[in-house]
Design a protein around this motif. Sequence first.
Motif, PDB file in Angstrom:
ATOM      1  N   ALA A   1       0.673  -1.216  -0.152  1.00 26.57           N
ATOM      2  CA  ALA A   1      -0.063  -0.072  -0.080  1.00 26.57           C
ATOM      3  C   ALA A   1       0.882   1.284   0.008  1.00 26.57           C
ATOM      4  N   ALA A   2       0.484   2.287  -0.879  1.00 25.92           N
ATOM      5  CA  ALA A   2       1.351   3.471  -0.939  1.00 25.92           C
ATOM      6  C   ALA A   2       0.515   4.381   0.082  1.00 25.92           C
ATOM      7  N   SER A  11       3.372  13.308   0.912  1.00 32.96           N
ATOM      8  CA  SER A  11       4.288  12.543   0.475  1.00 32.96           C
ATOM      9  C   SER A  11       4.156  11.164   0.588  1.00 32.96           C
ATOM     10  N   LYS A  12       4.001  10.155  -0.184  1.00 31.24           N
ATOM     11  CA  LYS A  12       3.632   8.649   0.055  1.00 31.24           C
ATOM     12  C   LYS A  12       4.972   7.962  -0.186  1.00 31.24           C
ATOM     13  N   THR A  13       5.135   6.749   0.685  1.00 30.05           N
ATOM     14  CA  THR A  13       6.016   5.726   0.416  1.00 30.05           C
ATOM     15  C   THR A  13       5.153   4.159   0.486  1.00 30.05           C
ATOM     16  N   LEU A  14       6.193   3.369   0.052  1.00 31.53           N
ATOM     17  CA  LEU A  14       5.501   1.945  -0.201  1.00 31.53           C
ATOM     18  C   LEU A  14       5.634   1.267   1.303  1.00 31.53           C
ATOM     19  N   HIS A  15       4.427   0.714   1.608  1.00 31.57           N
ATOM     20  CA  HIS A  15       4.396  -0.028   2.816  1.00 31.57           C
ATOM     21  C   HIS A  15       3.945  -1.324   2.675  1.00 31.57           C
ATOM     22  N   ALA A  16       4.575  -2.426   3.431  1.00 36.47           N
ATOM     23  CA  ALA A  16       3.992  -3.577   3.314  1.00 36.47           C
ATOM     24  C   ALA A  16       3.258  -4.282   4.604  1.00 36.47           C
ATOM     25  N   PHE A  17       2.377  -4.954   4.384  1.00 38.00           N
ATOM     26  CA  PHE A  17       1.736  -5.549   5.477  1.00 38.00           C
ATOM     27  C   PHE A  17       1.745  -7.179   5.435  1.00 38.00           C
ATOM     28  N   VAL A  18       2.157  -7.819   6.463  1.00 36.77           N
ATOM     29  CA  VAL A  18       2.677  -9.050   6.196  1.00 36.77           C
ATOM     30  C   VAL A  18       1.893  -9.976   7.562  1.00 36.77           C
ATOM     31  N   VAL A  19       1.358 -11.184   7.036  1.00 33.96           N
ATOM     32  CA  VAL A  19       0.776 -11.993   7.971  1.00 33.96           C
ATOM     33  C   VAL A  19       1.663 -13.290   8.167  1.00 33.96           C
ATOM     34  N   PRO A  20       2.339 -13.276   9.108  1.00 36.13           N
ATOM     35  CA  PRO A  20       3.446 -14.607   9.216  1.00 36.13           C
ATOM     36  C   PRO A  20       2.538 -15.577   9.218  1.00 36.13           C
ATOM     37  N   GLU A  21       3.367 -16.980   8.665  1.00 35.73           N
ATOM     38  CA  GLU A  21       2.475 -18.104   8.572  1.00 35.73           C
ATOM     39  C   GLU A  21       2.205 -18.641   9.973  1.00 35.73           C
ATOM     40  N   GLU A  22       3.023 -18.730  10.878  1.00 33.65           N
ATOM     41  CA  GLU A  22       2.702 -19.145  12.269  1.00 33.65           C
ATOM     42  C   GLU A  22       1.766 -18.299  13.208  1.00 33.65           C
ATOM     43  N   PRO A 264       9.439  -2.234   0.041  1.00 36.87           N
ATOM     44  CA  PRO A 264       8.627  -1.311   1.104  1.00 36.87           C
ATOM     45  C   PRO A 264       9.747  -0.753   2.227  1.00 36.87           C
ATOM     46  N   ARG A 265       9.212   0.570   2.319  1.00 37.18           N
ATOM     47  CA  ARG A 265      10.174   1.459   3.340  1.00 37.18           C
ATOM     48  C   ARG A 265       9.703   1.034   4.566  1.00 37.18           C
ATOM     49  N   ARG A 266       8.599   0.512   5.025  1.00 35.69           N
ATOM     50  CA  ARG A 266       8.230  -0.195   6.102  1.00 35.69           C
ATOM     51  C   ARG A 266       7.478  -1.333   6.039  1.00 35.69           C
ATOM     52  N   ILE A 267       7.512  -2.295   6.913  1.00 36.56           N
ATOM     53  CA  ILE A 267       7.033  -3.521   6.880  1.00 36.56           C
ATOM     54  C   ILE A 267       6.193  -3.683   8.316  1.00 36.56           C
ATOM     55  N   THR A 268       5.025  -3.899   8.246  1.00 37.04           N
ATOM     56  CA  THR A 268       4.364  -4.334   9.637  1.00 37.04           C
ATOM     57  C   THR A 268       3.830  -5.704   9.736  1.00 37.04           C
ATOM     58  N   LEU A 269       3.973  -6.608  10.590  1.00 31.74           N
ATOM     59  CA  LEU A 269       3.425  -7.678  11.003  1.00 31.74           C
ATOM     60  C   LEU A 269       2.034  -7.676  11.480  1.00 31.74           C
ATOM     61  N   LEU A 270       1.115  -8.470  10.805  1.00 28.24           N
ATOM     62  CA  LEU A 270      -0.406  -8.529  11.632  1.00 28.24           C
ATOM     63  C   LEU A 270      -0.616  -9.892  11.723  1.00 28.24           C
ATOM     64  N   PRO A 271      -1.464 -10.192  12.705  1.00 28.57           N
ATOM     65  CA  PRO A 271      -1.950 -11.474  12.958  1.00 28.57           C
ATOM     66  C   PRO A 271      -2.935 -12.033  11.627  1.00 28.57           C
ATOM     67  N   ALA A 285      -8.469  -0.130   5.807  1.00 31.98           N
ATOM     68  CA  ALA A 285      -8.158  -0.442   7.187  1.00 31.98           C
ATOM     69  C   ALA A 285      -6.592  -0.668   7.572  1.00 31.98           C
ATOM     70  N   LEU A 286      -5.858  -0.633   6.163  1.00 32.80           N
ATOM     71  CA  LEU A 286      -4.334  -1.006   6.551  1.00 32.80           C
ATOM     72  C   LEU A 286      -3.718   0.373   6.889  1.00 32.80           C
ATOM     73  N   ARG A 287      -3.288   0.249   8.161  1.00 33.96           N
ATOM     74  CA  ARG A 287      -2.558   1.454   8.667  1.00 33.96           C
ATOM     75  C   ARG A 287      -1.339   1.053   9.689  1.00 33.96           C
ATOM     76  N   PRO A 288      -0.218   1.778   9.425  1.00 33.51           N
ATOM     77  CA  PRO A 288       0.833   1.250  10.312  1.00 33.51           C
ATOM     78  C   PRO A 288       0.616   1.708  11.686  1.00 33.51           C
ATOM     79  N   PRO A 289       1.407   0.979  12.741  1.00 38.90           N
ATOM     80  CA  PRO A 289       1.473   1.501  14.091  1.00 38.90           C
ATOM     81  C   PRO A 289       1.810   2.842  14.258  1.00 38.90           C
ATOM     82  N   ALA A 290       1.185   3.508  15.139  1.00 38.98           N
ATOM     83  CA  ALA A 290       1.381   4.864  15.646  1.00 38.98           C
ATOM     84  C   ALA A 290       2.980   5.064  15.901  1.00 38.98           C
ATOM     85  N   GLU A 291       3.759   5.869  15.641  1.00 42.35           N
ATOM     86  CA  GLU A 291       5.011   6.255  16.084  1.00 42.35           C
ATOM     87  C   GLU A 291       5.199   6.183  17.619  1.00 42.35           C
TER      88      GLU A 291
END
Length: 401
Positions: A1-2, A11-22, A264-271, A285-291
């Motif tokens: 997601a940009a 200014s937008k950057t590329l952000h990835a949201f990842v669901v680990p298999e475990e 991606p400049r940021r990668i966020t892990l999600l359940p 609804a995809l949003r990075p966590p607050a700083e």
Amino acid sequence: AALPAPGQPHSKTLHAFVVPEEAAGSGLDKAIQILERPGRRQLDGRPRVSLGDRSPSAEFARRRSVRSFADTPVPRGALDGLLGRLAGEEGGLVRHRYPSAGSLYPVQAHLLVKPGRVDGIEGGAYYHDPVDHALVRLAPDLPPLGTGHPPTARSLDEAAFLLLLVADLAVLRPTYGDAARDFCLLEAGYLGQLLMTDLPDTLGLLPVGGLQVAGLAETLALHGDQVLVHALAGGVPDAASRHGSLAADLQRHLARHLPDYMVPRRITLLPSLPLSANGKVDRQALRPPAEPLPAAASAETEVVRALVGEILGSNAIGDHANLFDLGATSLHLVRLQCRLAEQRGGRAPAVVDLFRLPTVADIARHLAEAPASAAVADGNARAQRRLEARRRALPQDRQAR
């Protein structure tokens, strides 16, 4: 997601949201199971006797598993010392540093060494002779290895060598009958604990479960009563990723395979990924966590924040925001390094170090911890090198004047 970069809503950057298999359930279930301590007996209501001191915390770190290995070759002395723990002391009765049923020591150590990964030892398969304390070469090529656990498979790929513990059941069967394998498993456990305790920083080991070795008997020249009972992967621990995370590993992997603008400049892990009413991924609804909220700013933090804001043209620089999320490029880092050197009398990280210090807080912490004298000396040395380079570039007559 940009998505908008932190502190730069336009200014937008590329952000990835990842669901680990475990995270799909198995990992969480396992964590809950471990925390519940299923191996502890529940004997409430019975009399108890409180005991004295527990082992100090330092004792728990003496045995450690390493899951990520660097591609640095293993020093020969480290491997010699590791296998030296298995060598017996000859003279009368044979003695080893671990117990064995009947003092027969049926568990044999074999080594699979990857080419170029251990100093002074060619790639191939070896048997460790515990009497002569020597490696006997068995085969020049390594058999294919595999495991059903993806994280362990990655560790196997990174490891410099694999230590295989093979039990010769024929040694114990005349005395212990059908219990021969059980006693060999016990011995392998004793042996593994000895190997993994108090290792030097240049060597790490990881017990490997469910190992699959194609053509093991042919490679190691084993007979029918010799069976693999345990395995440990070994190599130089990867200090950079020892405290890393899946997100950091993914970012490094993507940087090796994709153009810079696609990483991606940021990668966020999600359940799990948020879904809309019709079952599709809800991108809104995809949003990075607050700083995280910054702690009290130090003098170094104030200086670094001001310089970063000046270079990036922003007044909203969070102390913990990733500079690349804010739009920083390698040219920005070069400018930042020069400005820090000017203001701090040479006390500035090298540009390559700034890539490892991606936030204002990281850079400020580095400045606060770096010895001033060393930084100034390094700056003076760089200035002297530049001066010498300029002199060499001048014509000979001008150098004489």
